[in-house]
Design an enzyme around this catalytic site. Sequence first.
Site, short mmCIF file in Angstrom:
data_model
loop_
_atom_site.label_atom_id
_atom_site.label_comp_id
_atom_site.label_asym_id
_atom_site.label_seq_id
_atom_site.Cartn_x
_atom_site.Cartn_y
_atom_site.Cartn_z
N ARG A 162 11.27 4.03 3.28
CA ARG A 162 10.95 3.08 4.36
C ARG A 162 12.21 2.31 4.69
NH1 ARG A 162 5.86 -0.89 4.47
NH2 ARG A 162 4.96 1.06 5.20
N HIS A 196 5.09 6.06 11.43
CA HIS A 196 4.64 5.88 10.06
C HIS A 196 3.62 7.00 9.78
CE1 HIS A 196 3.37 4.21 6.38
NE2 HIS A 196 3.12 2.96 6.72
N ARG A 243 0.80 -1.22 0.00
CA ARG A 243 0.00 0.00 0.00
C ARG A 243 0.83 1.27 0.00
NH1 ARG A 243 -3.03 -3.98 1.51
NH2 ARG A 243 -1.09 -4.59 2.48
N THR A 244 1.79 1.36 0.91
CA THR A 244 2.48 2.65 1.08
C THR A 244 3.23 3.03 -0.19
OG1 THR A 244 2.65 2.19 3.42
CG2 THR A 244 4.03 3.97 2.57
N LYS A 257 25.69 -2.83 -0.93
CA LYS A 257 27.16 -2.81 -1.03
C LYS A 257 27.78 -2.12 0.17
CE LYS A 257 27.07 -2.21 -6.06
NZ LYS A 257 27.40 -1.21 -7.11
C1 NCD Z 1 1.91 -1.23 8.17
C2 NCD Z 1 3.40 -0.95 8.22
O1 NCD Z 1 4.15 -1.22 7.29
O2 NCD Z 1 3.79 -0.44 9.25
N1 NCD Z 1 1.36 -1.32 6.90
C3 NCD Z 1 1.18 -0.21 6.12
O3 NCD Z 1 2.06 0.59 5.92
N2 NCD Z 1 -0.02 -0.03 5.58
C4 NCD Z 1 1.49 -2.29 9.10
C5 NCD Z 1 2.09 -3.66 9.00
O4 NCD Z 1 3.03 -3.91 8.25
O5 NCD Z 1 1.59 -4.53 9.72
#
Ligand code: NCD
Length: 310
Positions: free
Chosen positions: A103, A131, A53-54, A82
């Site tokens: 991320r 997040h 999703r993100t 590396k």
């Molecule tokens: C979450 C995350 O990555 O922190 N998912 C997300 O970004 N929608 C929750 C998860 O991974 O459980």
Amino acid sequence: MKVRHLIDPCDLTVKEVEELIKLANLLEKSPDKYNSCCQNKILATLFFEPSTRTRLSFESAMHRLGGSAIGFADGNSSSGAKGESISDTIRTVSCYADIIAMRHPKEGSAYVAADVSEVPFINAGDGGHYHPTQTLTDLLTIYNMKNKLDNLVIGFCGDLKFGRTVHSLVKAMARYKNISFIFISPPELIIPDYLKKEVLEKSNIKYYESTSLESEIPKLDILYMTRVQKERFFNESDYIRLKDTYILDSEKLTLAKGDLSIMHPLPRVNEISPEVDSDPRAAYFMQARYGVYIRMALIIKLLGIKEDLC
Ligand code: NCD
């Protein structure tokens, strides 16, 4: 103009969040009006941890604004494999993109990155810490369902120790009036102390901890379910023991309010039974959909694009 970053959910003021929610709803209503807002702009998505999703909603958001996206979905295909440092990667990508979303599995990595980024930097999840764009998605969902962000009883259930979506949303919701939290988790996965002391107790927020979903569900306006995060455990046997502690199903939902909203950042594993998906109270796929509009609004804001010029 000073470059704006988003690392912590409270880097945006309550007023700015309100403006983003308003803009996200306009974007959903009239997407064509904004489809060339970010022409010639490039978003870089640097994902050192899995994501559906993100990452995809960020890229979809940029494409829908007329911009383009570059990046990687796996740190092993970047020079990080590396031995390159986060700082050097970000310094480099700052030359290629107008805005960056990253991320990374390490808590605090977002601060290191933002420190050297010459373009707006967005934390798309730093380990078990924060997040903030999931939080914006959650705030938009709550606002659209409840028509308010105050006077709510919110239950968080599952992995409250490692769940960065929980940590971020608690911090952001603590800024609204008359919010109370019920934290439902096994003792091994309770909410971190720093949130209790530095956020909840400092702002006099009412909260308590419980181990029983059944006994708390009748009190809730919002139930925020979370996945037990296998990747954050040091010991597989602990994960196996704890992973199915809470499973939300239709039977448990008979105990809940008729206007409960069931949220989940997704991905889910077993914690919400698929039979719940057809319950009108299930909001998690709508939440995923809103992720695109709020990220469109955020990109417009951080790039300093005047909406009326779109
Ligand atoms: C979450 C995350 O990555 O922190 N998912 C997300 O970004 N929608 C929750 C998860 O991974 O459980």
